[in-house]
Scaffold this motif. Structure first.
Motif, mmCIF file in Angstrom:
data_model
loop_
_atom_site.group_PDB
_atom_site.id
_atom_site.type_symbol
_atom_site.label_atom_id
_atom_site.label_comp_id
_atom_site.label_asym_id
_atom_site.label_seq_id
_atom_site.Cartn_x
_atom_site.Cartn_y
_atom_site.Cartn_z
ATOM 1 N N ASN A 175 0.782 -1.227 0.000
ATOM 2 C CA ASN A 175 0.000 0.000 0.000
ATOM 3 C C ASN A 175 0.819 1.286 0.000
ATOM 4 O O ASN A 175 0.270 2.372 -0.204
ATOM 5 C CB ASN A 175 -0.952 0.016 1.203
ATOM 6 C CG ASN A 175 -0.213 -0.073 2.519
ATOM 7 O OD1 ASN A 175 0.756 -0.803 2.646
ATOM 8 N ND2 ASN A 175 -0.683 0.668 3.508
ATOM 9 N N ASP B 58 -5.364 3.021 -1.326
ATOM 10 C CA ASP B 58 -5.863 4.147 -2.103
ATOM 11 C C ASP B 58 -6.871 3.684 -3.149
ATOM 12 O O ASP B 58 -7.101 2.495 -3.367
ATOM 13 C CB ASP B 58 -4.717 4.936 -2.744
ATOM 14 C CG ASP B 58 -3.922 4.114 -3.749
ATOM 15 O OD1 ASP B 58 -4.507 3.305 -4.483
ATOM 16 O OD2 ASP B 58 -2.695 4.294 -3.816
ATOM 17 N N ARG B 59 -7.498 4.655 -3.816
ATOM 18 C CA ARG B 59 -8.600 4.354 -4.726
ATOM 19 C C ARG B 59 -8.173 3.485 -5.893
ATOM 20 O O ARG B 59 -8.900 2.589 -6.311
ATOM 21 C CB ARG B 59 -9.205 5.669 -5.245
ATOM 22 C CG ARG B 59 -10.373 5.454 -6.189
ATOM 23 C CD ARG B 59 -11.057 6.765 -6.528
ATOM 24 N NE ARG B 59 -11.674 7.347 -5.339
ATOM 25 C CZ ARG B 59 -12.369 8.492 -5.356
ATOM 26 N NH1 ARG B 59 -12.498 9.161 -6.480
ATOM 27 N NH2 ARG B 59 -12.915 8.961 -4.242
ATOM 28 N N GLN B 60 -6.970 3.735 -6.441
ATOM 29 C CA GLN B 60 -6.530 2.943 -7.597
ATOM 30 C C GLN B 60 -6.430 1.474 -7.236
ATOM 31 O O GLN B 60 -6.849 0.601 -7.988
ATOM 32 C CB GLN B 60 -5.183 3.428 -8.131
ATOM 33 C CG GLN B 60 -4.733 2.669 -9.391
ATOM 34 C CD GLN B 60 -3.328 3.021 -9.834
ATOM 35 O OE1 GLN B 60 -2.556 3.587 -9.069
ATOM 36 N NE2 GLN B 60 -2.998 2.699 -11.071
ATOM 37 N N SER C 145 -8.049 -0.104 -4.842
ATOM 38 C CA SER C 145 -9.346 -0.689 -4.500
ATOM 39 C C SER C 145 -10.280 -0.802 -5.694
ATOM 40 O O SER C 145 -11.204 -1.616 -5.680
ATOM 41 C CB SER C 145 -10.020 0.145 -3.399
ATOM 42 O OG SER C 145 -10.249 1.475 -3.846
ATOM 43 N N GLN C 146 -10.047 -0.021 -6.768
ATOM 44 C CA GLN C 146 -10.987 0.000 -7.879
ATOM 45 C C GLN C 146 -10.488 -0.693 -9.138
ATOM 46 O O GLN C 146 -11.294 -1.044 -10.003
ATOM 47 C CB GLN C 146 -11.364 1.456 -8.213
ATOM 48 C CG GLN C 146 -12.168 2.130 -7.106
ATOM 49 C CD GLN C 146 -12.668 3.510 -7.511
ATOM 50 O OE1 GLN C 146 -12.278 4.054 -8.543
ATOM 51 N NE2 GLN C 146 -13.533 4.079 -6.696
ATOM 52 N N ASP C 147 -9.194 -0.897 -9.280
ATOM 53 C CA ASP C 147 -8.699 -1.541 -10.487
ATOM 54 C C ASP C 147 -9.108 -3.016 -10.491
ATOM 55 O O ASP C 147 -8.829 -3.740 -9.537
ATOM 56 C CB ASP C 147 -7.167 -1.428 -10.556
ATOM 57 C CG ASP C 147 -6.625 -1.787 -11.930
ATOM 58 O OD1 ASP C 147 -6.830 -2.932 -12.361
ATOM 59 O OD2 ASP C 147 -5.989 -0.925 -12.561
#
Length: 238
Positions: A14, A44-46, A48-50
């Motif tokens: 992370n 971070d968002r990248q 968790s969303q990729d």
């Protein structure tokens, strides 16, 4: 090894060097990444969303969590043992508990993760990447426990390479000097970026290199090994 064909598990993913590995692996279009993190809330968002990334809660000093990670990532072909800690303290007067914690993370964490993932890596003829340090080859004042832990991890890396080679598993050790992360926040000398470490490591993996010396500090420390103890430090001071 063609990196784009791989499914990669990264510990300590992370932030710092681990986070740089994630970004570089994405650029190189790997099939999937398991991102091992102690605190899922810090992701971070990248990450968790990729869709190519799966977050795995992992403390490498927790045997149950290590075993759980191996059960989740049964398709992993590359293990990046990146998680590590450092504490600057005197060997004579510092906390023994903190020193043991560094060995638990930097040495036994690497060993236990590799043991847990060995069956999968053998079946895939994959690779283990151990993020070590130029500090494996010298002992700095008030940093002796960390240096000793990295020296032990280097030795274990070399032994694991011999044990896993018959199954076609590459074991790579990565060495470098100061990197611009939280680890080196109190160090005022030259630093390389985390991205440089990730790129050099994966370039080395592409060429099946068993050892990657990322920067001049790592190369100088390795070259100084045949000389007197801590010859590298004496060179740096002169």
């Amino acid at each position: 090894m063609k990196v784009s064909d791989q499914i990669v598990f990264v510990t300590g993913a992370n932030r710092g060097i681990g986070r740089a590995f994630i970004s570089e692996l994405l650029v190189r279009n790997v099939k999937k990444i398991y991102a091992g993190v102690r605190d899922a809330q810090s992701v971070d968002r990248q990450l968790s969303q990729d869709p190519r990334i799966e977050i795995v809660r992992l403390d490498v000093t927790d045997s149950d969590e290590v075993a759980r990670a191996a059960r989740i990532a049964t398709d992993a072909s590359v293990l990046v043992n990146n998680a590590g800690i450092v504490a600057f303290d005197s060997l004579l007067d510092g906390s023994l508990a903190t020193m043991r914690q560094q060995f638990d993370t930097n040495v036994f964490g690497v060993l236990e993760m590799t043991r847990a993932f060995a069956p999968t890596l053998r079946s895939q003829q994959g690779a283990v990447v151990n993020v070590l340090s130029a500090a494996a080859w010298f002992s700095a004042p008030n940093n002796g426990a960390y240096c000793a832990s990295k020296a032990a991890a280097w030795s274990i890396t070399n032994a694991l390479r011999m044990e896993l080679a018959p199954a076609g598993v590459l074991v790579q050790g990565v060495h470098f000097g100061a990197v611009d992360t939280d680890f080196s926040s109190g160090y005022n000398g030259p630093k390389i970026s985390s991205d440089e470490v990730a790129r050099a490591t994966l370039d080395g993996l592409e060429h099946d290199e068993i050892e990657v010396l990322v920067d001049s500090d790592a190369r100088m420390a390795k070259e100084a090994l045949p000389g007197p103890p801590n010859a590298f430090l004496e060179q740096m001071r002169s």
